[in-house]
Design a protein around this motif. Sequence first.
Motif, short mmCIF file in Angstrom:
data_model
loop_
_atom_site.label_atom_id
_atom_site.label_comp_id
_atom_site.label_asym_id
_atom_site.label_seq_id
_atom_site.Cartn_x
_atom_site.Cartn_y
_atom_site.Cartn_z
N VAL A 86 -19.33 50.48 36.46
CA VAL A 86 -17.88 50.27 36.46
C VAL A 86 -17.46 49.56 37.74
O VAL A 86 -16.70 48.58 37.71
N GLY A 87 -17.97 50.02 38.86
CA GLY A 87 -17.63 49.41 40.14
C GLY A 87 -18.06 47.96 40.24
O GLY A 87 -17.30 47.11 40.71
N MET A 88 -19.26 47.66 39.77
CA MET A 88 -19.73 46.28 39.81
C MET A 88 -18.90 45.38 38.91
O MET A 88 -18.63 44.22 39.25
N ASN A 89 -18.47 45.90 37.78
CA ASN A 89 -17.62 45.14 36.88
C ASN A 89 -16.30 44.79 37.58
O ASN A 89 -15.86 43.64 37.56
N ILE A 90 -15.69 45.78 38.22
CA ILE A 90 -14.43 45.53 38.94
C ILE A 90 -14.66 44.60 40.11
O ILE A 90 -13.85 43.68 40.36
N LEU A 91 -15.75 44.77 40.84
CA LEU A 91 -16.07 43.89 41.96
C LEU A 91 -16.25 42.45 41.50
O LEU A 91 -15.75 41.51 42.14
N GLU A 92 -16.92 42.27 40.38
CA GLU A 92 -17.11 40.92 39.85
C GLU A 92 -15.77 40.29 39.47
O GLU A 92 -15.49 39.13 39.81
N GLU B 178 -12.36 41.12 53.76
CA GLU B 178 -12.01 42.26 52.92
C GLU B 178 -13.08 42.49 51.84
O GLU B 178 -13.48 43.63 51.58
N LEU B 179 -13.54 41.42 51.23
CA LEU B 179 -14.58 41.51 50.21
C LEU B 179 -15.86 42.10 50.80
O LEU B 179 -16.47 43.00 50.20
N MET B 180 -16.26 41.63 51.94
CA MET B 180 -17.48 42.14 52.56
C MET B 180 -17.33 43.62 52.93
O MET B 180 -18.26 44.40 52.73
N ASP B 181 -16.16 44.00 53.41
CA ASP B 181 -15.92 45.41 53.73
C ASP B 181 -16.07 46.29 52.49
O ASP B 181 -16.70 47.35 52.54
N PHE C 95 -19.75 46.57 51.45
CA PHE C 95 -20.48 47.52 52.30
C PHE C 95 -20.12 48.96 51.93
O PHE C 95 -21.01 49.81 51.88
N LYS C 96 -18.87 49.24 51.67
CA LYS C 96 -18.47 50.60 51.26
C LYS C 96 -19.10 50.97 49.93
O LYS C 96 -19.57 52.09 49.73
N PHE C 97 -19.11 50.03 49.02
CA PHE C 97 -19.58 50.27 47.67
C PHE C 97 -21.09 50.47 47.62
O PHE C 97 -21.59 51.22 46.78
N THR C 98 -21.81 49.84 48.51
CA THR C 98 -23.27 49.90 48.45
C THR C 98 -23.88 50.98 49.34
O THR C 98 -25.10 51.08 49.42
N LYS C 99 -23.07 51.78 49.97
CA LYS C 99 -23.60 52.87 50.82
C LYS C 99 -24.16 53.97 49.95
O LYS C 99 -23.76 54.25 48.89
#
Length: 90
Positions: free
Chosen positions: A52-58, A80-83, A86-90
């Motif tokens: 779900v998160g990757m879909n929204i990120l895309e 902002e995208l990079m931040d 980084f939060k999402f991939t922790k």
Amino acid sequence: MVSYRSEKDQLINRLKRVEGQVRGLQRMIDDEKYCVDVLTQIAAVKGALNKVGMNILEKHTHGCVKHAVSNEEGDKIIKELMDVIFKFTK
């Protein structure tokens, strides 16, 4: 601007399934199910949320970020995208 609007219903359905999986995990713990089975279900929940998160990120990248870069807000929106990545991939 919401870039995932076109997939809102699909995302809501996926999140409802995740909610059901989490309730199932609670029952597994309550019923004292085998540790490996519980851990397997936890991994499934994490995978579903990640999807779900990757879909929204895309959608965010192709929508909001693309729009902001074209309007000369590029450095700010890329940071902002990079931040968020980084939060999402922790």
